[in-house]
Design a protein around this motif. Sequence first.
Motif, PDB file in Angstrom:
ATOM      1  N   ALA A 163       4.214  28.260  -5.209  1.00 33.39           N
ATOM      2  CA  ALA A 163       4.214  26.801  -5.152  1.00 33.39           C
ATOM      3  C   ALA A 163       4.982  26.342  -3.915  1.00 33.39           C
ATOM      4  O   ALA A 163       5.949  26.969  -3.491  1.00 33.39           O
ATOM      5  N   HIS A 164       4.514  25.241  -3.345  1.00 30.86           N
ATOM      6  CA  HIS A 164       5.189  24.683  -2.175  1.00 30.86           C
ATOM      7  C   HIS A 164       6.318  23.782  -2.668  1.00 30.86           C
ATOM      8  O   HIS A 164       6.093  22.633  -3.054  1.00 30.86           O
ATOM      9  N   VAL A 165       7.493  24.323  -2.673  1.00 28.96           N
ATOM     10  CA  VAL A 165       8.657  23.628  -3.219  1.00 28.96           C
ATOM     11  C   VAL A 165       9.671  23.375  -2.116  1.00 28.96           C
ATOM     12  O   VAL A 165       9.985  24.287  -1.330  1.00 28.96           O
ATOM     13  N   LEU A 166      10.178  22.148  -2.052  1.00 30.52           N
ATOM     14  CA  LEU A 166      11.245  21.817  -1.105  1.00 30.52           C
ATOM     15  C   LEU A 166      12.567  22.199  -1.755  1.00 30.52           C
ATOM     16  O   LEU A 166      13.152  21.432  -2.526  1.00 30.52           O
ATOM     17  N   ALA A 167      13.015  23.408  -1.460  1.00 25.13           N
ATOM     18  CA  ALA A 167      14.144  23.974  -2.178  1.00 25.13           C
ATOM     19  C   ALA A 167      15.458  23.256  -1.892  1.00 25.13           C
ATOM     20  O   ALA A 167      16.330  23.199  -2.764  1.00 25.13           O
ATOM     21  N   VAL A 189       9.112  14.949  -8.032  1.00 25.72           N
ATOM     22  CA  VAL A 189       7.932  14.464  -7.311  1.00 25.72           C
ATOM     23  C   VAL A 189       8.036  14.786  -5.821  1.00 25.72           C
ATOM     24  O   VAL A 189       7.070  15.228  -5.196  1.00 25.72           O
ATOM     25  N   LEU A 190       9.210  14.585  -5.252  1.00 27.69           N
ATOM     26  CA  LEU A 190       9.397  14.813  -3.818  1.00 27.69           C
ATOM     27  C   LEU A 190       9.387  16.294  -3.450  1.00 27.69           C
ATOM     28  O   LEU A 190       8.913  16.672  -2.378  1.00 27.69           O
ATOM     29  N   THR A 191       9.918  17.142  -4.360  1.00 27.63           N
ATOM     30  CA  THR A 191      10.038  18.563  -4.025  1.00 27.63           C
ATOM     31  C   THR A 191       8.887  19.405  -4.539  1.00 27.63           C
ATOM     32  O   THR A 191       8.673  20.521  -4.073  1.00 27.63           O
ATOM     33  N   GLY A 192       8.139  18.911  -5.517  1.00 28.64           N
ATOM     34  CA  GLY A 192       7.060  19.692  -6.113  1.00 28.64           C
ATOM     35  C   GLY A 192       7.548  20.793  -7.036  1.00 28.64           C
ATOM     36  O   GLY A 192       6.809  21.738  -7.325  1.00 28.64           O
ATOM     37  N   SER A 193       8.751  20.679  -7.558  1.00 28.70           N
ATOM     38  CA  SER A 193       9.344  21.723  -8.382  1.00 28.70           C
ATOM     39  C   SER A 193       8.964  21.562  -9.848  1.00 28.70           C
ATOM     40  O   SER A 193       9.255  20.526 -10.460  1.00 28.70           O
ATOM     41  N   LEU A 194       8.315  22.588 -10.428  1.00 24.62           N
ATOM     42  CA  LEU A 194       8.009  22.584 -11.858  1.00 24.62           C
ATOM     43  C   LEU A 194       9.285  22.705 -12.685  1.00 24.62           C
ATOM     44  O   LEU A 194       9.437  22.052 -13.710  1.00 24.62           O
ATOM     45  N   ALA A 195      10.208  23.542 -12.228  1.00 28.00           N
ATOM     46  CA  ALA A 195      11.463  23.723 -12.959  1.00 28.00           C
ATOM     47  C   ALA A 195      12.235  22.419 -13.023  1.00 28.00           C
ATOM     48  O   ALA A 195      12.797  22.055 -14.063  1.00 28.00           O
ATOM     49  N   ILE A 223      19.103  25.608 -10.150  1.00 27.74           N
ATOM     50  CA  ILE A 223      19.948  25.905  -8.980  1.00 27.74           C
ATOM     51  C   ILE A 223      19.696  27.326  -8.488  1.00 27.74           C
ATOM     52  O   ILE A 223      19.524  27.567  -7.281  1.00 27.74           O
ATOM     53  N   ILE A 224      19.645  28.272  -9.412  1.00 31.24           N
ATOM     54  CA  ILE A 224      19.387  29.669  -9.041  1.00 31.24           C
ATOM     55  C   ILE A 224      18.018  29.803  -8.377  1.00 31.24           C
ATOM     56  O   ILE A 224      17.867  30.488  -7.346  1.00 31.24           O
ATOM     57  N   ALA A 225      17.010  29.150  -8.963  1.00 30.19           N
ATOM     58  CA  ALA A 225      15.665  29.226  -8.386  1.00 30.19           C
ATOM     59  C   ALA A 225      15.635  28.627  -6.983  1.00 30.19           C
ATOM     60  O   ALA A 225      14.992  29.179  -6.074  1.00 30.19           O
ATOM     61  N   ALA A 226      16.311  27.516  -6.803  1.00 33.91           N
ATOM     62  CA  ALA A 226      16.337  26.877  -5.487  1.00 33.91           C
ATOM     63  C   ALA A 226      17.001  27.784  -4.455  1.00 33.91           C
ATOM     64  O   ALA A 226      16.523  27.895  -3.308  1.00 33.91           O
ATOM     65  N   LEU A 245      15.234  29.337  -1.141  1.00 34.50           N
ATOM     66  CA  LEU A 245      15.819  29.114   0.177  1.00 34.50           C
ATOM     67  C   LEU A 245      16.074  30.423   0.909  1.00 34.50           C
ATOM     68  O   LEU A 245      15.839  30.533   2.127  1.00 34.50           O
ATOM     69  N   VAL A 246      16.521  31.433   0.197  1.00 36.07           N
ATOM     70  CA  VAL A 246      16.917  32.699   0.825  1.00 36.07           C
ATOM     71  C   VAL A 246      15.721  33.609   1.065  1.00 36.07           C
ATOM     72  O   VAL A 246      15.609  34.251   2.124  1.00 36.07           O
ATOM     73  N   THR A 247      14.798  33.683   0.083  1.00 33.52           N
ATOM     74  CA  THR A 247      13.707  34.667   0.169  1.00 33.52           C
ATOM     75  C   THR A 247      12.331  34.050   0.387  1.00 33.52           C
ATOM     76  O   THR A 247      11.399  34.760   0.769  1.00 33.52           O
ATOM     77  N   GLY A 248      12.175  32.752   0.093  1.00 31.71           N
ATOM     78  CA  GLY A 248      10.861  32.131   0.199  1.00 31.71           C
ATOM     79  C   GLY A 248       9.955  32.425  -0.974  1.00 31.71           C
ATOM     80  O   GLY A 248       8.759  32.101  -0.947  1.00 31.71           O
ATOM     81  N   PHE A 249      10.486  33.030  -2.047  1.00 28.85           N
ATOM     82  CA  PHE A 249       9.691  33.377  -3.226  1.00 28.85           C
ATOM     83  C   PHE A 249       9.514  32.136  -4.102  1.00 28.85           C
ATOM     84  O   PHE A 249      10.326  31.810  -4.959  1.00 28.85           O
ATOM     85  N   GLY A 250       8.368  31.443  -3.916  1.00 31.59           N
ATOM     86  CA  GLY A 250       8.144  30.179  -4.607  1.00 31.59           C
ATOM     87  C   GLY A 250       7.950  30.306  -6.103  1.00 31.59           C
ATOM     88  O   GLY A 250       8.203  29.355  -6.853  1.00 31.59           O
ATOM     89  N   GLN A 251       7.502  31.494  -6.576  1.00 29.28           N
ATOM     90  CA  GLN A 251       7.294  31.671  -8.014  1.00 29.28           C
ATOM     91  C   GLN A 251       8.605  31.651  -8.796  1.00 29.28           C
ATOM     92  O   GLN A 251       8.583  31.580 -10.027  1.00 29.28           O
ATOM     93  N   ALA A 252       9.728  31.713  -8.085  1.00 33.17           N
ATOM     94  CA  ALA A 252      11.015  31.608  -8.771  1.00 33.17           C
ATOM     95  C   ALA A 252      11.131  30.292  -9.527  1.00 33.17           C
ATOM     96  O   ALA A 252      11.829  30.188 -10.538  1.00 33.17           O
ATOM     97  N   ASP A 253      10.419  29.280  -9.064  1.00 37.90           N
ATOM     98  CA  ASP A 253      10.439  27.973  -9.728  1.00 37.90           C
ATOM     99  C   ASP A 253       9.842  28.060 -11.126  1.00 37.90           C
ATOM    100  O   ASP A 253      10.411  27.558 -12.101  1.00 37.90           O
ATOM    101  N   ALA A 254       8.666  28.732 -11.238  1.00 34.37           N
ATOM    102  CA  ALA A 254       8.031  28.884 -12.553  1.00 34.37           C
ATOM    103  C   ALA A 254       8.847  29.800 -13.457  1.00 34.37           C
ATOM    104  O   ALA A 254       8.945  29.570 -14.669  1.00 34.37           O
TER     105      ALA A 254
END
Length: 305
Positions: free
Chosen positions: A118-122, A39-45, A171-174, A178-187
């Motif tokens: 997606a806007h994810v707090l990695a 909920v806090l990070t907005g992460s689907l994964a 963990i890999i997606a986060a 963090l490194v590239t800013g590629f938010g689709q890594a979460d999905a």
Amino acid sequence: MHDHAHGAGGLRGGSNRRLLAISLSITSVVFVVQVVGAVLTGSLALLADSAHMLTDAAALVVALIASAVAARPANERRTFGYQRAEVFGALINGVILIGLSVWIVVEAITRLASNEDAHVLAGPMLVVAIVGLLANATAMWLLSAAQRHSLNVRGAYIEVMGDLLGSAAVIIAAVVILVTGFGQADAIASLAIAALMIPRAIGLLREVFSVLAESAPAGMQVEKIRDHILQTPGVVAVHDVHVWQLTRGAPVFSAHVVVTDECFASGEAGGILSRLQTCLADHFDVEHSTFQLEPAGHVEHDAHV
């Protein structure tokens, strides 16, 4: 089947129910942490992993109930007892895994199709995922010995394993975000979690159906058992051989064994029966075996009928 973990000592040497209860406690705590983190990070994964964790908790509850029911003694209505309850528990676990995997795939594809990152707090996502990874590793370690002997515990073990791999994907997606800013890594990580879960669910269901179909246990060589029986002094032939299992680690064997008339006349039939049962227990780990000893003439009568 015994309600303990064979070959394990210390904490892992406890009863199946105790191990499942400890794993349930760990899973429940981490589930709450993951939900709050999602909920806090907005992460689907992370949300998918928390949903899987909730399924794990439900599966562990089912496994605990099935384990308690399976421990009930046999009676005149259920002469083998309630060991099959563990198989039905594993069946429920497998169906839940399939349903959850489909949900994750749909949600991930929907997010990828939107073509928006997606806007994810990695950062917090990474911390929560590491907590989940450590918790699942602990639960897997607790169940690792018992799952070799209980199909029910194995179902719970597979779910925890899938969750551990799911935490690794998060963990890999986060790290990627963090490194590239590629938010689709979460999905993408969510799809990876589903891809890891589906084969394990199918494998578990295949094993469940094998038990319910009363197939011979995997690795059980019926021809080799037949050869051992035929090598017993006094045995002439063997027929009507049946091998199945009540649940994982609980094989059952029955056969009609033809012995010489001299064995019956000399009272050696009892000794042959004991040797056959010892052979099955020592060489094939079959504790429950039933043999019907017959003279040669009886076999000819059965064949005629």
